[in-house]
Design a protein around this motif. Structure first.
Motif, PDB file in Angstrom:
ATOM      1  N   LEU A  49       0.832  -1.203   0.000  1.00  0.00           N
ATOM      2  CA  LEU A  49       0.000   0.000   0.000  1.00  0.00           C
ATOM      3  C   LEU A  49       0.866   1.253   0.000  1.00  0.00           C
ATOM      4  O   LEU A  49       0.612   2.195  -0.763  1.00  0.00           O
ATOM      5  CB  LEU A  49      -0.924   0.020   1.210  1.00  0.00           C
ATOM      6  N   ALA A  50       1.879   1.282   0.871  1.00  0.00           N
ATOM      7  CA  ALA A  50       2.767   2.446   0.920  1.00  0.00           C
ATOM      8  C   ALA A  50       3.437   2.673  -0.433  1.00  0.00           C
ATOM      9  O   ALA A  50       3.557   3.815  -0.897  1.00  0.00           O
ATOM     10  CB  ALA A  50       3.813   2.261   2.014  1.00  0.00           C
ATOM     11  N   GLU A  51       3.850   1.590  -1.070  1.00  0.00           N
ATOM     12  CA  GLU A  51       4.487   1.704  -2.384  1.00  0.00           C
ATOM     13  C   GLU A  51       3.495   2.162  -3.450  1.00  0.00           C
ATOM     14  O   GLU A  51       3.851   2.927  -4.349  1.00  0.00           O
ATOM     15  CB  GLU A  51       5.101   0.353  -2.770  1.00  0.00           C
ATOM     16  N   LYS A  52       2.253   1.717  -3.340  1.00  0.00           N
ATOM     17  CA  LYS A  52       1.222   2.140  -4.286  1.00  0.00           C
ATOM     18  C   LYS A  52       0.976   3.642  -4.175  1.00  0.00           C
ATOM     19  O   LYS A  52       0.880   4.356  -5.192  1.00  0.00           O
ATOM     20  CB  LYS A  52      -0.082   1.373  -4.026  1.00  0.00           C
ATOM     21  N   ILE A  53       0.882   4.136  -2.941  1.00  0.00           N
ATOM     22  CA  ILE A  53       0.687   5.576  -2.743  1.00  0.00           C
ATOM     23  C   ILE A  53       1.917   6.339  -3.235  1.00  0.00           C
ATOM     24  O   ILE A  53       1.793   7.384  -3.891  1.00  0.00           O
ATOM     25  CB  ILE A  53       0.416   5.878  -1.263  1.00  0.00           C
ATOM     26  N   ALA A  54       3.107   5.808  -2.918  1.00  0.00           N
ATOM     27  CA  ALA A  54       4.337   6.455  -3.368  1.00  0.00           C
ATOM     28  C   ALA A  54       4.384   6.530  -4.895  1.00  0.00           C
ATOM     29  O   ALA A  54       4.817   7.542  -5.464  1.00  0.00           O
ATOM     30  CB  ALA A  54       5.549   5.706  -2.835  1.00  0.00           C
ATOM     31  N   SER A  55       3.928   5.478  -5.568  1.00  0.00           N
ATOM     32  CA  SER A  55       3.926   5.463  -7.038  1.00  0.00           C
ATOM     33  C   SER A  55       2.995   6.533  -7.603  1.00  0.00           C
ATOM     34  O   SER A  55       3.289   7.138  -8.639  1.00  0.00           O
ATOM     35  CB  SER A  55       3.495   4.082  -7.552  1.00  0.00           C
ATOM     36  N   LYS A  56       1.891   6.780  -6.914  1.00  0.00           N
ATOM     37  CA  LYS A  56       0.978   7.851  -7.339  1.00  0.00           C
ATOM     38  C   LYS A  56       1.654   9.210  -7.191  1.00  0.00           C
ATOM     39  O   LYS A  56       1.503  10.102  -8.033  1.00  0.00           O
ATOM     40  CB  LYS A  56      -0.316   7.805  -6.529  1.00  0.00           C
ATOM     41  N   ILE A  57       2.416   9.366  -6.108  1.00  0.00           N
ATOM     42  CA  ILE A  57       3.137  10.617  -5.886  1.00  0.00           C
ATOM     43  C   ILE A  57       4.164  10.830  -6.983  1.00  0.00           C
ATOM     44  O   ILE A  57       4.359  11.964  -7.461  1.00  0.00           O
ATOM     45  CB  ILE A  57       3.809  10.602  -4.498  1.00  0.00           C
ATOM     46  N   LEU A  58       4.817   9.750  -7.420  1.00  0.00           N
ATOM     47  CA  LEU A  58       5.873   9.844  -8.428  1.00  0.00           C
ATOM     48  C   LEU A  58       5.377  10.411  -9.749  1.00  0.00           C
ATOM     49  O   LEU A  58       6.174  10.950 -10.520  1.00  0.00           O
ATOM     50  CB  LEU A  58       6.477   8.455  -8.685  1.00  0.00           C
ATOM     51  N   ARG A  59       4.099  10.268 -10.025  1.00  0.00           N
ATOM     52  CA  ARG A  59       3.558  10.750 -11.302  1.00  0.00           C
ATOM     53  C   ARG A  59       3.507  12.278 -11.372  1.00  0.00           C
ATOM     54  O   ARG A  59       3.378  12.849 -12.443  1.00  0.00           O
ATOM     55  CB  ARG A  59       2.142  10.211 -11.515  1.00  0.00           C
ATOM     56  N   ASN A  60       3.596  12.922 -10.229  1.00  0.00           N
ATOM     57  CA  ASN A  60       3.389  14.366 -10.161  1.00  0.00           C
ATOM     58  C   ASN A  60       4.707  15.124 -10.061  1.00  0.00           C
ATOM     59  O   ASN A  60       5.778  14.537  -9.922  1.00  0.00           O
ATOM     60  CB  ASN A  60       2.481  14.677  -8.970  1.00  0.00           C
ATOM     61  N   SER A  61       4.612  16.426 -10.129  1.00  0.00           N
ATOM     62  CA  SER A  61       5.802  17.273 -10.099  1.00  0.00           C
ATOM     63  C   SER A  61       6.453  17.273  -8.723  1.00  0.00           C
ATOM     64  O   SER A  61       5.836  17.683  -7.738  1.00  0.00           O
ATOM     65  CB  SER A  61       5.426  18.708 -10.483  1.00  0.00           C
ATOM     66  N   SER A  62       7.696  16.823  -8.639  1.00  0.00           N
ATOM     67  CA  SER A  62       8.412  16.832  -7.358  1.00  0.00           C
ATOM     68  C   SER A  62       8.659  18.254  -6.882  1.00  0.00           C
ATOM     69  O   SER A  62       8.685  18.514  -5.677  1.00  0.00           O
ATOM     70  CB  SER A  62       9.731  16.074  -7.489  1.00  0.00           C
ATOM     71  N   VAL A  63       8.803  19.177  -7.824  1.00  0.00           N
ATOM     72  CA  VAL A  63       9.006  20.586  -7.460  1.00  0.00           C
ATOM     73  C   VAL A  63       7.746  21.140  -6.807  1.00  0.00           C
ATOM     74  O   VAL A  63       7.804  21.817  -5.771  1.00  0.00           O
ATOM     75  CB  VAL A  63       9.379  21.421  -8.699  1.00  0.00           C
ATOM     76  N   ALA A  64       6.596  20.856  -7.393  1.00  0.00           N
ATOM     77  CA  ALA A  64       5.328  21.337  -6.839  1.00  0.00           C
ATOM     78  C   ALA A  64       5.035  20.671  -5.497  1.00  0.00           C
ATOM     79  O   ALA A  64       4.538  21.328  -4.565  1.00  0.00           O
ATOM     80  CB  ALA A  64       4.190  21.081  -7.821  1.00  0.00           C
ATOM     81  N   ILE A  65       5.345  19.392  -5.377  1.00  0.00           N
ATOM     82  CA  ILE A  65       5.114  18.687  -4.115  1.00  0.00           C
ATOM     83  C   ILE A  65       5.962  19.290  -3.003  1.00  0.00           C
ATOM     84  O   ILE A  65       5.483  19.500  -1.879  1.00  0.00           O
ATOM     85  CB  ILE A  65       5.397  17.181  -4.279  1.00  0.00           C
ATOM     86  N   SER A  66       7.216  19.585  -3.286  1.00  0.00           N
ATOM     87  CA  SER A  66       8.090  20.215  -2.295  1.00  0.00           C
ATOM     88  C   SER A  66       7.530  21.556  -1.848  1.00  0.00           C
ATOM     89  O   SER A  66       7.557  21.896  -0.658  1.00  0.00           O
ATOM     90  CB  SER A  66       9.501  20.397  -2.873  1.00  0.00           C
ATOM     91  N   ALA A  67       7.013  22.322  -2.807  1.00  0.00           N
ATOM     92  CA  ALA A  67       6.420  23.618  -2.483  1.00  0.00           C
ATOM     93  C   ALA A  67       5.165  23.449  -1.638  1.00  0.00           C
ATOM     94  O   ALA A  67       4.900  24.235  -0.719  1.00  0.00           O
ATOM     95  CB  ALA A  67       6.096  24.380  -3.773  1.00  0.00           C
ATOM     96  N   ALA A  68       4.384  22.410  -1.936  1.00  0.00           N
ATOM     97  CA  ALA A  68       3.161  22.153  -1.170  1.00  0.00           C
ATOM     98  C   ALA A  68       3.491  21.765   0.271  1.00  0.00           C
ATOM     99  O   ALA A  68       2.811  22.207   1.212  1.00  0.00           O
ATOM    100  CB  ALA A  68       2.347  21.052  -1.840  1.00  0.00           C
ATOM    101  N   ILE A  69       4.526  20.952   0.455  1.00  0.00           N
ATOM    102  CA  ILE A  69       4.952  20.577   1.808  1.00  0.00           C
ATOM    103  C   ILE A  69       5.306  21.829   2.606  1.00  0.00           C
ATOM    104  O   ILE A  69       4.885  22.001   3.757  1.00  0.00           O
ATOM    105  CB  ILE A  69       6.152  19.617   1.753  1.00  0.00           C
ATOM    106  N   LYS A  70       6.073  22.714   2.000  1.00  0.00           N
ATOM    107  CA  LYS A  70       6.486  23.945   2.668  1.00  0.00           C
ATOM    108  C   LYS A  70       5.279  24.812   3.029  1.00  0.00           C
ATOM    109  O   LYS A  70       5.193  25.359   4.129  1.00  0.00           O
ATOM    110  CB  LYS A  70       7.442  24.723   1.770  1.00  0.00           C
ATOM    111  N   ALA A  71       4.320  24.907   2.110  1.00  0.00           N
ATOM    112  CA  ALA A  71       3.147  25.750   2.338  1.00  0.00           C
ATOM    113  C   ALA A  71       2.257  25.176   3.441  1.00  0.00           C
ATOM    114  O   ALA A  71       1.769  25.907   4.311  1.00  0.00           O
ATOM    115  CB  ALA A  71       2.359  25.917   1.044  1.00  0.00           C
ATOM    116  N   VAL A  72       2.029  23.867   3.411  1.00  0.00           N
ATOM    117  CA  VAL A  72       1.193  23.243   4.447  1.00  0.00           C
ATOM    118  C   VAL A  72       1.843  23.383   5.817  1.00  0.00           C
ATOM    119  O   VAL A  72       1.191  23.745   6.810  1.00  0.00           O
ATOM    120  CB  VAL A  72       0.940  21.755   4.116  1.00  0.00           C
ATOM    121  N   ASN A  73       3.143  23.119   5.900  1.00  0.00           N
ATOM    122  CA  ASN A  73       3.846  23.240   7.181  1.00  0.00           C
ATOM    123  C   ASN A  73       3.803  24.654   7.724  1.00  0.00           C
ATOM    124  O   ASN A  73       3.791  24.858   8.951  1.00  0.00           O
ATOM    125  CB  ASN A  73       5.300  22.781   7.035  1.00  0.00           C
TER     126      ASN A  73
END
Length: 260
Positions: free
Chosen positions: A192-216
């Motif tokens: 399950l963790a790998e399945k969720i991680a694979s979904k994350i991989l499809r998206n922009s790592s740059v945008a995800i990093s920015a989202a982490i910073k904004a949420v925090n």
């Protein structure tokens, strides 16, 4: 990377950190905390790693707590330094990591173990997992961010109850109160963790990093999360990932994000 207390594997953009102290139920000692810091720092700098999963070895414990024998005779000053340094090099470090971190809780997650899981960006658990912050039963309080992150996740009242009673809750109870996202069998946990991680991989790592910073940012004193979001949103327009993402959408094809 060679570690005494960790096993590190990488496959298709997903790194897995396994805390490997089964005889101690994967309890956190100073050496393991330092190794975790070094592992996360190395994986963060590896451009091939897009998501990190952390779990414990065996089928009994994620991390059963901190190694009490190391600090049982500490002074006030030593105790404060222990908490401050631990938060700096590991717990806060993970929370602010630009690479998404998923905690796969495969058994007991108690004290420092639950605090480690809560520092991750989100959590999944096996149905045999038990979670709690038992520190007050030892005459101390959670010192690795537990009094701060638990209320953020489950609300003040529930956090107060869990901390004051020093009790454990089941994986299903943890899901009901928002502490974890999913509960599955032990065998299904890492898939399950790998399945969720694979979904994350499809998206922009740059945008995800920015989202982490904004949420925090919304949980930091003196920081306006909306302002952080506005700035991060604008900065995305200057990235190659934004150009690729919008171009792919307009051309009705899947994006191939360069991660820049």
């Amino acid at each position: 990377m060679n570690f005494e207390n960790l096993i590190i594997t990488q496959n298709n953009g997903i790194a897995q950190i396994t805390i490997n102290r089964p005889k101690k139920l994967n309890a956190l000692n100073k050496a393991t905390i330092q190794e975790l810091h070094e592992a996360f720092r190395a994986l963060e700098s590896d451009v091939a790693v897009k998501t990190i999963i952390i779990t414990g070895s065996g089928d009994k414990a994620f991390v059963a707590g901190a190694d009490i024998s190391e600090f049982a005779h500490f002074s006030v000053e030593e105790g404060q330094f222990l908490a401050k340094e631990g938060q700096r090099i590991l717990f806060n470090f993970i929370e602010n990591l630009a690479t998404p971190v998923i905690a796969a809780i495969n058994g007991f997650a108690l004290g420092g173990g639950l605090e480690l899981a809560m520092a991750c960006h989100f959590r999944v658990a096996s149905d045999n997992a038990k979670m709690g912050l038992p520190e007050v039963s030892l005459g101390v309080i959670p010192g690795y961010g537990g009094t701060q992150r638990l209320p953020q996740l489950v609300g003040k009242g529930k956090a107060m109850e869990l901390i004051m009673t020093a009790g454990m809750i089941s994986a299903n109870e943890a899901k009901e109160c928002g502490l974890i996202n999913h509960v599955v069998s032990q065998e299904e946990l890492l898939p399950l963790a790998e399945k969720i991680a694979s979904k994350i991989l499809r998206n922009s790592s740059v945008a995800i990093s920015a989202a982490i910073k904004a949420v925090n940012a919304s949980f930091k004193d003196g920081v306006n999360g909306y302002d952080t979001e506005i700035e991060a949103f604008g900065n995305c327009f200057g990235t190659e990932d934004f150009v690729e993402g919008t171009t792919a959408f307009l051309n009705k094809r899947k994006p191939d994000f360069p991660g820049k």
